[in-house]
Scaffold this active site. Structure first.
Site, PDB file in Angstrom:
ATOM      1  N   SER A  63      31.672  50.618  49.360  1.00  0.00           N
ATOM      2  CA  SER A  63      32.954  50.295  48.939  1.00  0.00           C
ATOM      3  C   SER A  63      33.973  51.188  49.573  1.00  0.00           C
ATOM      4  O   SER A  63      35.196  51.142  49.594  1.00  0.00           O
ATOM      5  CB  SER A  63      33.382  50.382  47.652  1.00  0.00           C
ATOM      6  OG  SER A  63      32.901  48.995  46.973  1.00  0.00           O
ATOM      7  N   LYS A  66      36.381  49.927  52.190  1.00  0.00           N
ATOM      8  CA  LYS A  66      37.477  49.297  51.674  1.00  0.00           C
ATOM      9  C   LYS A  66      38.873  50.064  51.843  1.00  0.00           C
ATOM     10  O   LYS A  66      39.862  49.724  51.762  1.00  0.00           O
ATOM     11  CB  LYS A  66      37.542  49.046  50.231  1.00  0.00           C
ATOM     12  CG  LYS A  66      36.357  48.059  49.694  1.00  0.00           C
ATOM     13  CD  LYS A  66      36.140  48.013  48.411  1.00  0.00           C
ATOM     14  CE  LYS A  66      35.014  47.066  48.098  1.00  0.00           C
ATOM     15  NZ  LYS A  66      34.755  46.816  46.737  1.00  0.00           N
ATOM     16  N   TYR A 191      32.725  41.063  55.285  1.00  0.00           N
ATOM     17  CA  TYR A 191      32.788  41.979  54.111  1.00  0.00           C
ATOM     18  C   TYR A 191      31.479  42.857  54.015  1.00  0.00           C
ATOM     19  O   TYR A 191      31.606  43.894  54.194  1.00  0.00           O
ATOM     20  CB  TYR A 191      33.227  41.400  52.989  1.00  0.00           C
ATOM     21  CG  TYR A 191      33.110  42.264  51.823  1.00  0.00           C
ATOM     22  CD1 TYR A 191      34.023  43.029  51.223  1.00  0.00           C
ATOM     23  CD2 TYR A 191      32.002  41.984  50.834  1.00  0.00           C
ATOM     24  CE1 TYR A 191      33.751  43.833  50.180  1.00  0.00           C
ATOM     25  CE2 TYR A 191      32.011  42.646  49.723  1.00  0.00           C
ATOM     26  CZ  TYR A 191      32.882  43.675  49.441  1.00  0.00           C
ATOM     27  OH  TYR A 191      32.574  44.105  48.329  1.00  0.00           O
ATOM     28  N   TYR A 243      36.579  51.915  40.402  1.00  0.00           N
ATOM     29  CA  TYR A 243      36.573  50.876  39.645  1.00  0.00           C
ATOM     30  C   TYR A 243      36.954  51.101  38.225  1.00  0.00           C
ATOM     31  O   TYR A 243      38.273  51.726  37.953  1.00  0.00           O
ATOM     32  CB  TYR A 243      35.033  50.768  39.322  1.00  0.00           C
ATOM     33  CG  TYR A 243      34.278  50.811  40.602  1.00  0.00           C
ATOM     34  CD1 TYR A 243      34.623  50.096  41.842  1.00  0.00           C
ATOM     35  CD2 TYR A 243      33.055  51.719  40.762  1.00  0.00           C
ATOM     36  CE1 TYR A 243      33.691  50.223  42.810  1.00  0.00           C
ATOM     37  CE2 TYR A 243      32.366  52.024  41.910  1.00  0.00           C
ATOM     38  CZ  TYR A 243      32.878  51.271  42.971  1.00  0.00           C
ATOM     39  OH  TYR A 243      31.959  51.239  44.167  1.00  0.00           O
ATOM     40  N   VAL A 261      29.037  52.184  45.944  1.00  0.00           N
ATOM     41  CA  VAL A 261      27.527  52.140  45.377  1.00  0.00           C
ATOM     42  C   VAL A 261      26.527  52.498  46.144  1.00  0.00           C
ATOM     43  O   VAL A 261      25.243  52.873  45.502  1.00  0.00           O
ATOM     44  CB  VAL A 261      27.254  50.690  44.791  1.00  0.00           C
ATOM     45  CG1 VAL A 261      28.154  50.026  43.719  1.00  0.00           C
ATOM     46  CG2 VAL A 261      27.234  49.743  46.058  1.00  0.00           C
TER      47      VAL A 261
HETATM   48  N1  GLU Z   1      29.014  45.739  48.860  1.00  0.00           N
HETATM   49  C1  GLU Z   1      29.138  46.160  47.371  1.00  0.00           C
HETATM   50  C2  GLU Z   1      29.403  44.905  46.691  1.00  0.00           C
HETATM   51  O1  GLU Z   1      30.141  43.826  47.210  1.00  0.00           O
HETATM   52  C3  GLU Z   1      30.140  47.289  47.541  1.00  0.00           C
HETATM   53  C4  GLU Z   1      30.257  47.361  45.866  1.00  0.00           C
HETATM   54  C5  GLU Z   1      30.634  49.143  45.799  1.00  0.00           C
HETATM   55  O2  GLU Z   1      30.547  49.870  46.519  1.00  0.00           O
HETATM   56  O3  GLU Z   1      31.398  49.185  45.012  1.00  0.00           O
HETATM   57  O4  GLU Z   1      29.107  44.658  45.600  1.00  0.00           O
END
Ligand code: GLU
Length: 307
Positions: A63, A66, A191, A243, A261
């Site tokens: 993530s 992002k 993604y 989060y 994650v």
């Molecule tokens: N590729 C992971 C997902 O979409 C990223 C989640 C993350 O790092 O929070 O679940």
């Protein structure tokens, strides 16, 4: 300040936390990562780096990517972007479907999964195809990291493609509300490709410098984004970067940051430095347990935070 000594102290002090938490296992290939690893790097504005532990070991940035796709989309669309994705903390788990349903397919922010999938969709439309979007995202990350060797790990992307049912559900839900332009499978695949990018704490902390310096790389003087947009990305990192534990991270650490994650966390200290820490075992909200502790220790020991 003796940053090296501070990092060495932190590496000692987090030892009791190693082995606690749990490696992400919903992406099967990530479940194989050894949880007992820890690396941390601080990159200064002149490029000087201080590191401790496994700072050269490549890990899945997940993530954290992002932040970079949000940067590109904000640059491409400006304020228009907020018609399709908001900028409020979600207070919900990163992959929640419920909120997306009652908010009619408009994700709360670009850092929860639905928001990031939506941003990827916007980039596919902007660049003209999924392949072109993937190429541009990788090129941008290589440029900010000043490292042409950065790659996406195909095996990780494929592993997620095979098991990412919830992400597909989020994309389908947005599509049903008319808030996704492109093909669902192509969007989630693109993604997953950027989530699967692999970097070390050294390369990733280098890559974050532009956000500590109003959108301008302090080493190369390249301007990646306007100061206003850099301010907004930092604000969204502070309020939504971890989060449903974003408030707690602001409380404990006091810096804009973003976790993934894979166990990585990036953070910036405006006008001073960028930091990256990595340790794969996660706390209950999906943030690196030892990594969060290490950042808390860093801001406590240096007295640096944005507050
Ligand atoms: N590729 C992971 C997902 O979409 C990223 C989640 C993350 O790092 O929070 O679940």
């Amino acid at each position: 300040m003796d940053y090296q000594a501070i990092l060495n102290e932190i590496a000692e002090e987090i030892k009791p936390y190693m082995g606690r938490g749990k490696v992400a296992d919903y992406i099967p290939i990530l479940a194989e990562v050894d949880p007992m690893q820890f690396g941390m790097t601080v990159t200064m504005f002149d490029g000087t780096q201080y590191s401790v532990g496994d700072a050269e070991t490549p890990f899945s940035i997940q993530s954290i990517s992002k932040v970079f796709t949000f940067t590109l989309a904000l640059d491409a669309y400006g304020y228009e972007l907020y018609r399709r994705v908001g900028r409020e903390p979600s207070g919900n788990p990163f992959n929640s479907l419920v909120q997306l349903e009652y908010e009619k397919g408009v994700p709360r922010n670009p850092f929860i999964n639905a928001g990031a999938i939506n941003v990827t969709d916007a980039l596919i439309s902007h660049y003209g195809s999924p392949a072109k979007a993937s190429k541009e995202i990788l090129a941008f990350i290589r440029e900010i990291a000043d490292n042409p060797a950065v790659e996406s790990d195909k095996e990780v992307a494929e592993s997620e493609m095979q098991h990412g049912f919830r992400n597909r559900a989020l994309a389908n839900l947005m599509k049903s509300f008319g808030n996704l332009d492109n093909d669902v499978i192509e969007v989630v695949h693109t993604y997953f490709e950027h989530c699967a990018i692999v970097m070390s704490t050294r390369t990733l902390s280098r890559a974050m410098l532009y956000l500590a310096n109003h959108g301008i790389d302090p080493i190369t003087a390249k301007k990646f984004i306007t100061p206003q947009q850099a301010k907004r990305i930092n604000a969204v990192m502070l309020t939504c970067g971890h989060y449903d534990a974003s408030g707690d991270f602001a409380f404990q650490v006091g810096l804009p940051g973003k976790s993934g994650v894979g166990g990585g966390i990036v953070a910036v200290i405006p006008k001073k430095m960028a930091i990256c820490v990595w340790s794969p075992a996660l706390n209950e909200q999906g943030n690196s347990l030892s990594g969060t502790k290490a950042l808390e220790l860093f801001t406590t020991k240096t007295g640096y935070s944005i507050f």
